[in-house]
Scaffold this motif. Structure first.
Motif, short mmCIF file in Angstrom:
data_model
loop_
_atom_site.label_atom_id
_atom_site.label_comp_id
_atom_site.label_asym_id
_atom_site.label_seq_id
_atom_site.Cartn_x
_atom_site.Cartn_y
_atom_site.Cartn_z
N GLU A 92 -15.18 -1.16 0.63
CA GLU A 92 -15.05 -1.61 2.02
C GLU A 92 -16.41 -1.64 2.71
O GLU A 92 -16.66 -2.50 3.57
CB GLU A 92 -14.11 -0.69 2.78
CG GLU A 92 -12.65 -0.77 2.34
CD GLU A 92 -11.99 -2.07 2.75
OE1 GLU A 92 -12.57 -2.79 3.60
OE2 GLU A 92 -10.91 -2.38 2.23
N SER A 114 -3.87 4.77 8.57
CA SER A 114 -5.10 5.50 8.87
C SER A 114 -4.87 6.47 10.02
O SER A 114 -4.15 6.18 10.97
CB SER A 114 -6.21 4.51 9.24
OG SER A 114 -7.33 5.19 9.72
N GLN A 134 -12.55 3.01 -2.95
CA GLN A 134 -12.13 2.07 -1.91
C GLN A 134 -13.13 2.08 -0.75
O GLN A 134 -13.43 1.03 -0.17
CB GLN A 134 -10.74 2.45 -1.42
CG GLN A 134 -10.14 1.43 -0.44
CD GLN A 134 -9.92 0.08 -1.09
OE1 GLN A 134 -9.46 0.00 -2.23
NE2 GLN A 134 -10.28 -0.99 -0.39
N ARG A 181 -8.33 1.39 3.62
CA ARG A 181 -8.10 -0.03 3.90
C ARG A 181 -7.58 -0.24 5.31
O ARG A 181 -8.04 -1.12 6.05
CB ARG A 181 -7.11 -0.61 2.89
CG ARG A 181 -7.67 -0.82 1.50
CD ARG A 181 -6.73 -1.65 0.65
NE ARG A 181 -5.48 -0.95 0.41
CZ ARG A 181 -5.26 -0.17 -0.66
NH1 ARG A 181 -6.22 0.00 -1.54
NH2 ARG A 181 -4.11 0.43 -0.83
N ASP A 182 -6.62 0.59 5.70
CA ASP A 182 -6.05 0.45 7.03
C ASP A 182 -7.08 0.75 8.12
O ASP A 182 -7.09 0.09 9.17
CB ASP A 182 -4.84 1.38 7.17
CG ASP A 182 -4.09 1.17 8.47
OD1 ASP A 182 -3.45 0.12 8.61
OD2 ASP A 182 -4.17 2.05 9.35
N GLY A 204 0.79 -1.23 0.00
CA GLY A 204 0.00 0.00 0.00
C GLY A 204 0.81 1.26 0.00
O GLY A 204 0.31 2.33 0.31
N ASN A 259 -18.10 -6.78 6.44
CA ASN A 259 -17.54 -6.13 7.62
C ASN A 259 -18.53 -6.28 8.78
O ASN A 259 -19.25 -5.36 9.13
CB ASN A 259 -17.27 -4.64 7.34
CG ASN A 259 -16.18 -4.44 6.31
OD1 ASN A 259 -15.17 -5.14 6.33
ND2 ASN A 259 -16.39 -3.50 5.41
N GLU A 311 -9.28 -2.24 8.46
CA GLU A 311 -8.54 -3.34 9.10
C GLU A 311 -8.48 -3.15 10.61
O GLU A 311 -8.67 -4.10 11.38
CB GLU A 311 -7.12 -3.42 8.52
CG GLU A 311 -7.06 -3.95 7.09
CD GLU A 311 -5.65 -3.90 6.53
OE1 GLU A 311 -4.72 -3.54 7.30
OE2 GLU A 311 -5.47 -4.20 5.34
N SER A 332 -5.34 3.70 0.57
CA SER A 332 -4.60 2.90 1.55
C SER A 332 -5.06 3.20 2.97
O SER A 332 -5.17 2.31 3.80
CB SER A 332 -3.10 3.20 1.41
OG SER A 332 -2.36 2.52 2.41
#
Length: 648
Positions: A285, A141, A281, A238-239, A132, A292, A242, A235
């Protein structure tokens, strides 16, 4: 920065271990235990032929005796020393001064640059391998895990928006007891969008959800995703998810989501690649191939019209919660929450303050409470009284009192008759709101004001109420004309004319209240938009219809002006009496105005309930009645802004 410090400390320890191992494997001769003996004893050992081996390095001498013991000593410059050692049969070894083994500091200094380069190279390789584009943490993030041990906010701290609280309470109940919903096959919404004007409490609601649910709560701003490098925002999305999955069940709150969720493809050039990649993104997500579970996304915005349709569809933001400006009951509850934080006097009535602040948001009401507390502290009071709240409300609505310029007696007299005209028509006209006070003390750009206090928030506007508002607005100009003549009429009625024209135009073109034009909507000017820019303007009405619209607007205003002339002519004595009272006291309450309208005299000693009289103070602003709703931003505060159309 924490990870970098840990990595740096690790490599420093590894370097020190390497140096220690380097010193450990030095030659045994340099590591063996040696006894330091005096030079005279060394000479005695030579004379007795007890020295077997000698190593000379400058003035330092080390060696071994015949019995196996090692020694070291420091020799002065003695030219005959080597001859005596040779004669005693000792084996002599000479070593240059610069050929010694490096010390610990020397090894560290010589190897440090190389170790540093190796460490930095490995650090960058590890960052690049993590994916990423996370070098230097750009892709991490920026969501913060909110843990409010102090200053925790709950639903009891949020007032005035009961419907929004009920919808969000369901999310809290699901997080506490998911089986209650799952046993009937229901599922919690994946996303909840809070929509409302600025200052209505959207962020406060999100903090209350965190306080009530007692689950991990991540908060981030929409602008934190967008960077100048393409791919960084995606990115970070995504973080963020996560991290949220690791702490599930949890809540992720994105404030001002319109910064990243704007409509794709809008504007010249097709939009911004970085922002669109971030939005793509985020869409994946929220509702993609990977579920999720347990991650609830809550977002807030005051611009829902610019959001991408894919973001608002069910499955992503399943629920949109409108957080509007509070009504009169809501404003009273909000004021009760805020006044708990200050010391108030027994005369403070939040119901009266709530009635006098229609259209105010929760942030505006909090500002009024704070301004009242500051005014009380400035005056040296121990508690905040109703006088302070009235002054704070006037300051927020109309601006601070003007003390720098002085009005002449003639200007004060003009202002007194102008405001008396407004007050008399406001008292007489049907469906008119009750009068709260009238004053000729200047505030902001207004030389005086008449404030009406609605008993409730008006959701529907009748023709009778609207025509009464026009007559009240034009009464100030008519009072000047009746008392001073047409040639002495001033420009103080500029804002009154503007607000009367605006009401009349709405009645004719939007609300269908014209008998000649009928219940037809006339949008006179429209703009065509091309690639996000307004390029042309066109008219949707013909020239003859536009002339009829102008004639109807003029007719409504003229009828209001004539009505004001009729009422003021019939009550000319009351007009003189009220103007004299304003010149004497500068501020009259609603009860005082009622007494004058009934022909009752005022008390000899009149206590000023609202403002402190300051003879001679003034400003160069406009006259006009205070609006019963907040002035439109950038508009003239002296005018009366029409209440918005229901549903807008």
């Amino acid at each position: 920065m924490n990870n970098f410090s840990k990595n740096l400390a690790l490599w420093v320890i590894i370097g020190l271990l390497l140096i220690a191992l380097f010193n450990l494997f030095q030659s045994p001769s340099s590591r063996g235990p040696q006894s330091n003996i005096p030079f005279s004893d060394f000479l005695a050992h030579i004379e007795a032929n007890r020295v077997s081996d000698v190593q000379i390095q400058g003035n330092s001498i080390t060696g071994k005796l015949q019995d196996g013991r090692t020694f070291s000593t420091y020799a002065p410059d003695d030219p005959g020393l080597v001859d005596r050692l040779t004669a005693s049969g000792a084996r002599i070894t000479a070593v240059p001064v610069d050929d010694n083994m490096p010390s610990l500091l020397g090894v560290l200094v010589s190897w440090f640059p190389m170790l540093l380069l190796i460490g930095v190279w490995i650090f960058f390789m590890r960052q690049m391998q993590s994916g990423g584009g996370k070098a230097m943490g750009f892709g991490k993030s920026r969501a913060r895990l909110l843990t409010e041990k102090h200053g925790r906010v709950t639903f009891s701290d949020v007032a005035g928006i009961d419907e929004a609280k009920e919808e969000l309470q369901e999310i809290v109940e699901f997080l506490k007891n998911p089986q209650k919903f799952q046993q009937v096959g229901g599922r919690i919404p994946k996303g909840c969008l809070l929509v409302g004007p600025p200052g209505t409490g959207k962020t406060l609601l999100a903090r209350a959800i965190a306080g009530e649910a007692n689950v991990p709560f991540f908060t981030i701003s929409g602008s934190d995703f967008v960077e100048m490098f393409v791919g960084v925002g995606a990115s970070r999305v995504r973080d963020m998810f996560e991290q949220a999955k690791k702490h599930a069940p949890c809540i992720v709150f994105i404030d001002e989501i319109d910064a990243v969720g704007r409509h794709r493809g809008a504007g010249l050039g097709g939009g911004n690649d970085e922002r669109e990649q971030t939005l793509n993104q985020l869409l994946v997500e929220m509702d993609g191939f990977e579920a999720n579970e347990g991650v609830i996304l809550i977002a807030a915005t005051n611009r829902p019209d610019v959001l991408d349709p894919a973001l608002l569809r069910p499955g992503r933001f399943d629920r949109q919660v409108v957080v509007p400006n509070p009504d009169v009951l809501g404003r009273e509850k909000i004021l009760n929450v805020h006044v708990k934080k200050i010391r108030v006097g027994p005369d403070v009535d939040t119901k009266i303050i709530a009635r006098g602040t229609p259209g105010f948001s929760g942030a505006d009401l909090a500002n009024i409470v704070n301004e009242a507390a500051l005014m009380a502290a400035r005056a040296g009071k121990r508690v905040v009284t109703m006088v302070d709240f009235e002054s704070a409300k006037d300051k927020v609505m109309m601006g601070a009192e003007r003390r720098s310029m002085v009005m002449t007696e003639e200007e004060k007299r003009l202002t007194a008759y102008h405001e008396s005209g407004h007050a008399i028509l406001a008292w007489v006209m049907p469906s008119s709101d009750p009068i709260h006070k009238a004053t000729i003390i200047p505030r902001g750009r207004a030389l005086g004001l008449v404030q009406q206090l609605p008993e409730r928030d008006r959701l529907s506007l009748t023709r009778e109420w609207l025509t009464s508002r026009i007559a009240v607005a034009m009464a100030g100009r008519m009072a000047e004309e009746l008392i001073f003549g047409r040639e002495r009429v001033t420009n103080g009625a500029a804002s009154d004319i503007q607000q009367a024209t605006k009401i009349a135009r709405h009645m004719v073109t939007q609300w269908g209240m014209s008998d000649s034009l009928g219940p037809v909507g006339y949008d006179e000017n429209t703009q065509e938009v091309f690639l996000g820019h307004s390029v042309t303007q066109s008219k949707n009405v013909s020239e003859s219809t536009a002339q009829q619209i102008d004639m109807e607007i003029r007719r409504l205003i003229s009828e209001g002006l004539e009505k004001a002339r009729q009422v003021l002519t019939e009550r000319l004595d009351t007009l003189h009496t009220m103007a004299s009272a304003l010149l004497e006291h500068e501020t009259l309450s609603g009860d005082d105005i009622g007494a004058l309208m009934r022909g009752e005299p005022l008390p000899e000693i009149k206590k000023q309930h609202f403002d402190v009289a300051r003879p001679g103070s003034g400003s160069s602003g406009k006259r006009g009645s205070v609006p019963t709703t907040r002035p439109v931003e950038g508009g003239d505060p002296g005018g009366v802004e029409p209440t918005p159309q229901p549903g807008t």
